[in-house]
Enzyme design. Sequence first.
Site, PDB file in Angstrom:
ATOM      1  N   ASP A  64       0.861  -1.194   0.000  1.00  0.00           N
ATOM      2  CA  ASP A  64       0.000   0.000   0.000  1.00  0.00           C
ATOM      3  C   ASP A  64       0.896   1.242   0.000  1.00  0.00           C
ATOM      4  O   ASP A  64       1.277   1.749  -1.054  1.00  0.00           O
ATOM      5  CB  ASP A  64      -0.926  -0.075   1.213  1.00  0.00           C
ATOM      6  N   ARG A 115       3.929   1.199   1.109  1.00  0.00           N
ATOM      7  CA  ARG A 115       5.262   0.597   0.985  1.00  0.00           C
ATOM      8  C   ARG A 115       6.094   0.714   2.264  1.00  0.00           C
ATOM      9  O   ARG A 115       7.251   0.296   2.314  1.00  0.00           O
ATOM     10  CB  ARG A 115       6.030   1.201  -0.216  1.00  0.00           C
TER      11      ARG A 115
HETATM   12  P1  5GP Z   1       1.770  -0.437   3.882  1.00  0.00           P
HETATM   13  O1  5GP Z   1       1.154   0.917   3.858  1.00  0.00           O
HETATM   14  O2  5GP Z   1       2.918  -0.528   4.823  1.00  0.00           O
HETATM   15  O3  5GP Z   1       2.133  -0.895   2.488  1.00  0.00           O
HETATM   16  O4  5GP Z   1       0.624  -1.331   4.515  1.00  0.00           O
HETATM   17  C1  5GP Z   1       0.030  -0.819   5.710  1.00  0.00           C
HETATM   18  C2  5GP Z   1      -0.970  -1.737   6.335  1.00  0.00           C
HETATM   19  O5  5GP Z   1      -2.247  -1.582   5.792  1.00  0.00           O
HETATM   20  C3  5GP Z   1      -0.674  -3.190   6.196  1.00  0.00           C
HETATM   21  O6  5GP Z   1      -0.985  -3.808   7.433  1.00  0.00           O
HETATM   22  C4  5GP Z   1      -1.615  -3.687   5.119  1.00  0.00           C
HETATM   23  O7  5GP Z   1      -1.968  -5.044   5.214  1.00  0.00           O
HETATM   24  C5  5GP Z   1      -2.763  -2.842   5.374  1.00  0.00           C
HETATM   25  N1  5GP Z   1      -3.453  -2.679   4.127  1.00  0.00           N
HETATM   26  C6  5GP Z   1      -3.183  -1.717   3.238  1.00  0.00           C
HETATM   27  N2  5GP Z   1      -4.024  -1.790   2.225  1.00  0.00           N
HETATM   28  C7  5GP Z   1      -4.844  -2.848   2.481  1.00  0.00           C
HETATM   29  C8  5GP Z   1      -5.946  -3.409   1.764  1.00  0.00           C
HETATM   30  O8  5GP Z   1      -6.349  -2.950   0.713  1.00  0.00           O
HETATM   31  N3  5GP Z   1      -6.544  -4.478   2.327  1.00  0.00           N
HETATM   32  C9  5GP Z   1      -6.141  -5.018   3.515  1.00  0.00           C
HETATM   33  N4  5GP Z   1      -6.818  -6.074   3.947  1.00  0.00           N
HETATM   34  N5  5GP Z   1      -5.098  -4.514   4.224  1.00  0.00           N
HETATM   35  C10 5GP Z   1      -4.460  -3.418   3.698  1.00  0.00           C
END
Ligand code: 5GP
Length: 207
Positions: free
Chosen positions: A114, A116
């Site tokens: 998402d 990153r």
């Molecule tokens: P990051 O921003 O570090 O890439 O992800 C941040 C957090 O948000 C992670 O725990 C990720 O699993 C959760 N997350 C982000 N987008 C989604 C999504 O579309 N669906 C789900 N189920 N979790 C998400």
Amino acid sequence: MGDIEHVYATYNDIHNIIAKSAAQIADEFKPDMLIAIGAPRPGFFPARVLRTFLKDPESKRNIPIQAIGLSLYESLPGTTQEQIGSEVIRTQWLGPESQILLGRRALIVDEVDDSRKTLHYAVSELQKDVEREVAKLPDAEREAKRTKFAVFVVHNKLKEKVADLPADVPYYSGADVGDKWLNYPWEATDIAEHDRLAAEAKAKATS
Ligand code: 5GP
């Protein structure tokens, strides 16, 4: 989740995405270890499916899966890369056995990229662990023992990322998606309803 559009990925959707990516990953990166990013969400599931497709048909050998757990804090606008690192806490790590990484080709697996931040943190912390271990070795052995990392995510959201990954770390995304909320089957308490919503959305998209 407010007005954000929800996308329902089924077990079969995810299995097929992973199968397709596995062929490319086996061809190019050839991992000999998978590192699943776990808590608070399961990169375990995609890693386990990926392992099925990466199994060597001749030796029948399975690639080992290690797990790390990360928890994220929300970042504020203008957060620097250094601050991002300190906003993530390790809930589970490889422990004193960081040496198991040495000399390996380790593929870090997660379900979704998402912002990153999680992947940025995982890669930079694992690389720090490797450097710490490599520093204990004689100079001549260091380069061969330095772990090669790559990243695989089932879904990558096409959006502005708040953190980046090193350019020399290969990145594989099974499917690129818009900035929508992905509902995963392993989070569903009613899997039949989850699959029904997925089928409904597919029918709408093709009509
Ligand atoms: P990051 O921003 O570090 O890439 O992800 C941040 C957090 O948000 C992670 O725990 C990720 O699993 C959760 N997350 C982000 N987008 C989604 C999504 O579309 N669906 C789900 N189920 N979790 C998400």
